[in-house]
Design a protein around this motif. Structure first.
Motif, short mmCIF file in Angstrom:
data_model
loop_
_atom_site.label_atom_id
_atom_site.label_comp_id
_atom_site.label_asym_id
_atom_site.label_seq_id
_atom_site.Cartn_x
_atom_site.Cartn_y
_atom_site.Cartn_z
N ASP A 1 -1.23 8.60 -10.54
CA ASP A 1 0.00 9.39 -10.54
C ASP A 1 -0.31 10.88 -10.41
O ASP A 1 0.44 11.62 -9.76
CB ASP A 1 0.78 9.12 -11.83
N LEU A 2 -1.40 11.31 -11.03
CA LEU A 2 -1.82 12.71 -10.87
C LEU A 2 -2.23 12.98 -9.41
O LEU A 2 -1.91 14.05 -8.86
CB LEU A 2 -2.98 13.02 -11.81
N GLN B 1 -7.50 -0.26 -18.95
CA GLN B 1 -8.12 0.37 -17.79
C GLN B 1 -7.12 0.54 -16.65
O GLN B 1 -7.09 1.58 -15.98
CB GLN B 1 -9.32 -0.45 -17.32
N LEU B 2 -6.29 -0.47 -16.42
CA LEU B 2 -5.27 -0.37 -15.38
C LEU B 2 -4.28 0.75 -15.68
O LEU B 2 -3.86 1.49 -14.78
CB LEU B 2 -4.54 -1.70 -15.23
N LEU B 3 -3.90 0.87 -16.95
CA LEU B 3 -2.98 1.93 -17.32
C LEU B 3 -3.60 3.31 -17.10
O LEU B 3 -2.94 4.24 -16.61
CB LEU B 3 -2.57 1.77 -18.79
N ARG C 1 0.82 -1.21 0.00
CA ARG C 1 0.00 0.00 0.00
C ARG C 1 0.85 1.26 0.00
O ARG C 1 0.60 2.20 -0.77
CB ARG C 1 -0.93 0.00 1.21
N VAL C 2 1.87 1.30 0.84
CA VAL C 2 2.71 2.49 0.93
C VAL C 2 3.51 2.68 -0.35
O VAL C 2 3.66 3.81 -0.86
CB VAL C 2 3.64 2.40 2.15
N TYR C 3 4.04 1.57 -0.91
CA TYR C 3 4.79 1.70 -2.16
C TYR C 3 3.88 2.19 -3.28
O TYR C 3 4.28 3.03 -4.10
CB TYR C 3 5.41 0.36 -2.54
N ALA C 4 2.64 1.68 -3.33
CA ALA C 4 1.70 2.13 -4.36
C ALA C 4 1.36 3.60 -4.20
O ALA C 4 1.08 4.29 -5.19
CB ALA C 4 0.43 1.28 -4.31
N MET C 5 1.35 4.11 -2.97
CA MET C 5 1.10 5.53 -2.75
C MET C 5 2.18 6.39 -3.38
O MET C 5 1.90 7.47 -3.91
CB MET C 5 1.02 5.83 -1.24
N ARG D 1 3.99 3.11 -11.69
CA ARG D 1 4.79 1.90 -11.88
C ARG D 1 4.00 0.65 -11.48
O ARG D 1 4.04 -0.37 -12.18
CB ARG D 1 6.08 1.98 -11.06
N VAL D 2 3.28 0.71 -10.36
CA VAL D 2 2.51 -0.44 -9.90
C VAL D 2 1.43 -0.81 -10.91
O VAL D 2 1.30 -1.97 -11.30
CB VAL D 2 1.87 -0.15 -8.52
N PHE D 3 0.65 0.18 -11.35
CA PHE D 3 -0.42 -0.10 -12.29
C PHE D 3 0.12 -0.48 -13.66
O PHE D 3 -0.49 -1.27 -14.39
CB PHE D 3 -1.36 1.10 -12.40
N ALA D 4 1.27 0.08 -14.04
CA ALA D 4 1.86 -0.26 -15.33
C ALA D 4 2.31 -1.72 -15.35
O ALA D 4 2.16 -2.42 -16.37
CB ALA D 4 3.03 0.66 -15.63
N VAL D 5 2.86 -2.20 -14.24
CA VAL D 5 3.29 -3.61 -14.16
C VAL D 5 2.07 -4.52 -14.27
O VAL D 5 2.08 -5.53 -15.01
CB VAL D 5 4.05 -3.87 -12.85
N LEU D 6 1.00 -4.19 -13.55
CA LEU D 6 -0.23 -4.98 -13.64
C LEU D 6 -0.80 -4.95 -15.07
O LEU D 6 -1.22 -5.98 -15.61
CB LEU D 6 -1.26 -4.47 -12.65
#
Length: 354
Positions: free
Chosen positions: A290-291, A281-283, A224-228, A233-238
């Motif tokens: 990110d915004l 959708q994930l992207l 959770r903290v890394y995704a914050m 990057r997290v959503f791009a990998v998914l």
């Protein structure tokens, strides 16, 4: 310079006296050393023990709010006490208080903003082989997520300078140790660690009931903290994973279409199309996140400046409210003199400096 040593406590009456007795009143580089105890809704005599053994201030929460909340409350209280450096330690006397000077030395020398006391996990006699492996794995994971080089990220024995304390924003209610390391690494604060000694264990950890529970909650906190801090990057990998599945299924359908009539393989086309839609959708979610991250960074910088301004004028907003309700409630320095009996609790407050 003023050093404040803070101790979050929950029912630590049996060990807090020994912990306070071991704390130093003089540390090299500081003209004053103060002791702060954060009572996280204790139901025993923790508060009385704190005053009896020389605590300069006690912050009492109205109920048990968790270690992370107690830590954040202590940081705010320590800043109100005029701390230039804050050292956090545990109330169960786990860490050797003689190593506090090791923690503060890199900050005094101007080499670090946050210093973590790293235990010798590999040779710790009270850790089982499984716990040692989990500790090393967890520390490695947090190092990758935070871009820091800390050997023992779960250690609560750490020192913050004023800048790092002002920037600390704890979201998790489970533990602050993992979150603050990742946050500091992503905020371009200088983070380092120093080897520290530990005392024999006096009681089992109250933070978790089993290793499985700790691993599950710690992993959730890290993700959770890394995704914050790195949402794109997290959503791009998914998204890349789903896109790879979609492209593979489309290629599979195309192969059968070329080599045969493609009949019986329409499901590959349908599932592949769904996978590509999910990837898109994930992207898009990653771009939006990110915004939002950019707005969060601006909000954190604003909050840090507001807190610094409040401290510069001598008090935080909450203290102004308490002072208006009871002008005799606060001492000029924001905390009572050493040895003074605890004043009456502030009405309606969730936390009160005593």
């Amino acid at each position: 310079m003023r050093l404040v040593i803070q101790i979050p406590c929950l029912n630590e009456a049996e060990t807090l006296g020994e912990t306070l007795s071991a704390l130093p009143r003089q540390v090299e580089g500081f003209s004053e050393v103060l002791w702060l105890v954060i009572d996280d809704g204790s139901t025993d005599d923790t508060v009385d023990v704190a005053w009896t053994h020389g605590a300069d201030a006690v912050v009492s929460l109205t109920q048990n709010k968790g270690l992370a909340v107690a830590f954040a409350t202590g940081v705010d209280a320590a800043l109100r006490m005029g701390a230039d450096v804050i050292v956090n330690t545990d109330g169960d006397n786990q860490y050797n208080a003689a190593d506090i000077s090791r923690l503060t030395e890199p900050i005094v020398a101007g080499r670090a903003d946050l210093v973590i006391g790293s235990r010798d996990i590999r040779n710790h006699p009270e850790f089982s082989p499984l716990k040692k492996r989990l500790q090393r794995l967890g520390s490695w994971t947090v190092r990758q997520a935070s871009a820091t080089d800390v050997a023992d990220v779960t250690s609560g024995f750490r020192a913050y300078n004023r800048e790092a304390a002002l920037a600390a924003n704890v979201v998790s209610r489970f533990t602050y140790t993992l979150e603050t390391v990742i946050q500091a690494g992503k905020s371009d604060l200088a983070v380092t660690d120093v080897p520290v000694r530990v005392n024999p264990t006096t009681r089992p950890s109250r933070l978790f009931k089993s290793k499985r529970q700790y691993v599950r909650r710690a992993a959730g906190t890290i993700v959770r903290v890394y995704a914050m801090h790195e949402p794109l990057r997290v959503f791009a990998v998914l998204a890349a994973g789903f896109a790879a599945v979609g492209v593979f299924l489309f290629a599979r359908f195309g192969w059968f279409l070329v080599t045969s009539d493609g009949s019986g393989h329409v499901q590959s086309l349908i599932i592949g199309a769904v996978a590509l839609l999910v990837a898109m959708q994930l992207l898009m979610l990653g771009v939006l996140a990110d915004l939002l991250r950019a707005n969060r960074v601006i909000a954190e910088r604003t909050l840090r400046r507001v807190r610094a301004i409040e401290l510069d004028v001598g008090t935080l907003t909450s203290d102004k409210r308490v002072a208006e309700e009871n002008p005799a409630r606060l001492e000029p320095a924001g905390f009572p003199e050493q040895g003074a009996p605890p004043p009456p609790a502030a009405p309606g407050g969730s936390a009160a400096t005593r």
